[in-house]
Design an enzyme around this catalytic site. Structure first.
Site, mmCIF file in Angstrom:
data_model
loop_
_atom_site.group_PDB
_atom_site.id
_atom_site.type_symbol
_atom_site.label_atom_id
_atom_site.label_comp_id
_atom_site.label_asym_id
_atom_site.label_seq_id
_atom_site.Cartn_x
_atom_site.Cartn_y
_atom_site.Cartn_z
ATOM 1 C CE LYS A 9 66.032 12.961 39.936
ATOM 2 N NZ LYS A 9 65.034 12.966 40.958
ATOM 3 C CG ASP A 61 62.856 14.636 43.198
ATOM 4 O OD1 ASP A 61 63.597 15.233 42.395
ATOM 5 O OD2 ASP A 61 61.620 14.798 43.239
ATOM 6 C CG LEU A 62 66.100 18.874 45.386
ATOM 7 C CD1 LEU A 62 66.913 20.011 44.784
ATOM 8 C CD2 LEU A 62 66.340 18.760 46.879
ATOM 9 C CG ASP A 63 61.353 20.516 41.774
ATOM 10 O OD1 ASP A 63 61.823 21.235 42.677
ATOM 11 O OD2 ASP A 63 61.575 20.718 40.565
ATOM 12 C CB SER A 95 67.080 17.848 41.751
ATOM 13 O OG SER A 95 66.110 18.600 41.051
ATOM 14 N NE ARG A 96 64.401 13.817 35.057
ATOM 15 C CZ ARG A 96 64.346 12.801 34.199
ATOM 16 N NH1 ARG A 96 64.481 11.586 34.622
ATOM 17 N NH2 ARG A 96 64.127 13.008 32.936
ATOM 18 C CD1 TRP A 101 58.286 19.694 39.390
ATOM 19 C CD2 TRP A 101 56.563 20.458 38.194
ATOM 20 N NE1 TRP A 101 57.562 18.614 38.968
ATOM 21 C CE2 TRP A 101 56.498 19.051 38.233
ATOM 22 C CE3 TRP A 101 55.581 21.167 37.496
ATOM 23 C CZ2 TRP A 101 55.493 18.333 37.603
ATOM 24 C CZ3 TRP A 101 54.581 20.444 36.867
ATOM 25 C CH2 TRP A 101 54.544 19.050 36.924
ATOM 26 C CG ASP A 118 57.696 13.782 42.787
ATOM 27 O OD1 ASP A 118 56.887 14.304 42.007
ATOM 28 O OD2 ASP A 118 58.925 13.989 42.718
#
Length: 164
Positions: free
Chosen positions: A100, A11-13, A69-70, A20, A123
């Site tokens: 996801k 994931d990124l954020d 990532s969403r 975010w 996370d």
């Protein structure tokens, strides 16, 4: 040596960076004359400190890396990967809103890697719950991605491969 995943997905954020991208910062992003990555307002944005080392460790182990990532801020997320010089590590990027599960189904189609040979770092507990149902080894990232979290995740993956 312990079994390694055939694909590591991040994931990124709040996994690679502490914000975010669609809420807390203001795209577009740029690299300023002092070398910092900044948003449109000049606010410095940063990665969690060990993220480059984590990605390099996976490269050294020959484990391909993907992003899932969403975020709705697709362009900004991709821009940050490039400005932080992380795009070179990511063989695949699935960055768009939605479940996801869809990201992982597309990663499986693109890579041919079965879910049980993937590891996922995120996370958000809801993503961990959803993706783990596919058979992916999921690691809940609590305070940003670190080498310790990577090591623990790879150990969890190896134990899962060994069976009961």
């Amino acid at each position: 040596m312990a079994r390694l995943p055939k694909l590591a997905v991040f994931d990124l954020d709040y996994t690679l960076w502490p914000f975010w991208v669609d809420t807390h910062v203001d795209p577009p992003f740029h690299r300023s004359s002092d070398g910092a990555v900044r948003d449109r307002r000049g606010q410095a944005v940063r990665l969690y400190p060990e993220v480059p080392d984590v990605l390099q460790r996976l490269r050294d182990l020959d484990v391909p890396v993907a992003a899932a990532s969403r975020t709705g801020e697709i362009e900004g997320a991709n821009q940050l990967l490039e400005l932080f010089d992380l795009d070179r590590y990511f063989a695949h990027r699935e960055i768009y809103p939605g479940s996801k599960v869809t990201h992982f189904e597309r990663l499986q189609m693109k890579t041919g890697v079965v879910f049980s040979q993937m590891i996922f770092f995120d996370d958000e507990k809801r993503n961990i719950v959803d993706v783990s149902k596919l058979g992916v080894t999921c690691i809940h990232v609590q305070n940003g991605m670190s080498l310790q979290t990577l090591t623990e995740g790879l150990e969890t993956f190896a134990k899962a491969q060994a069976g009961p």
